[in-house]
Design a protein around this motif. Structure first.
Motif, PDB file in Angstrom:
ATOM      1  N   ARG A 102       2.035   1.493  -4.206  1.00 43.46           N
ATOM      2  CA  ARG A 102       3.145   0.648  -4.620  1.00 43.46           C
ATOM      3  C   ARG A 102       4.444   1.004  -3.902  1.00 43.46           C
ATOM      4  O   ARG A 102       5.246   0.127  -3.571  1.00 43.46           O
ATOM      5  N   THR A 103       4.663   2.281  -3.627  1.00 44.42           N
ATOM      6  CA  THR A 103       5.918   2.693  -3.008  1.00 44.42           C
ATOM      7  C   THR A 103       5.738   3.352  -1.650  1.00 44.42           C
ATOM      8  O   THR A 103       6.723   3.666  -0.993  1.00 44.42           O
ATOM      9  N   LYS A 104       4.519   3.572  -1.194  1.00 42.28           N
ATOM     10  CA  LYS A 104       4.269   4.297   0.049  1.00 42.28           C
ATOM     11  C   LYS A 104       4.044   3.321   1.202  1.00 42.28           C
ATOM     12  O   LYS A 104       3.053   2.616   1.244  1.00 42.28           O
ATOM     13  N   ARG A 105       4.996   3.320   2.163  1.00 44.51           N
ATOM     14  CA  ARG A 105       4.890   2.461   3.346  1.00 44.51           C
ATOM     15  C   ARG A 105       5.064   3.251   4.631  1.00 44.51           C
ATOM     16  O   ARG A 105       5.265   2.679   5.697  1.00 44.51           O
ATOM     17  N   TRP A 106       5.033   4.567   4.578  1.00 40.18           N
ATOM     18  CA  TRP A 106       5.271   5.423   5.721  1.00 40.18           C
ATOM     19  C   TRP A 106       4.191   6.478   5.804  1.00 40.18           C
ATOM     20  O   TRP A 106       3.542   6.802   4.818  1.00 40.18           O
ATOM     21  N   GLN A 107       3.991   7.041   7.005  1.00 41.87           N
ATOM     22  CA  GLN A 107       3.065   8.152   7.165  1.00 41.87           C
ATOM     23  C   GLN A 107       3.701   9.209   8.052  1.00 41.87           C
ATOM     24  O   GLN A 107       4.504   8.899   8.921  1.00 41.87           O
TER      25      GLN A 107
END
Length: 68
Positions: free
Chosen positions: A53-58
């Motif tokens: 839901r909130t994770k869009r980066w690696q």
């Protein structure tokens, strides 16, 4: 949070009127597959598809490790 790190990005800019340096901090949740990151590490992150839901980066690589 397993395999997740919170990365704080600081942007320093002068105040438009007074000229004092103002620090703005933005926090990103990033995916860390191997759980290699420790608190205080400097990392490079890259945008990716939505992983939660909130994770869009690696996390792509660790620039400096914190020596604790």
């Amino acid at each position: 949070m397993d395999k997740t790190v919170v990365v704080a990005v600081e942007n320093r800019s002068p105040h438009p009127k007074y000229g004092k340096i103002v620090v703005n901090t933005k926090r990103y949740k990033a995916h860390d597959e191997e759980n290699r990151c420790q608190e205080g590490d400097r990392v490079r992150i890259q945008e990716t598809r939505p992983l939660s839901r909130t994770k869009r980066w690696q996390v792509t690589d660790i620039l400096n490790s914190a020596s604790i």
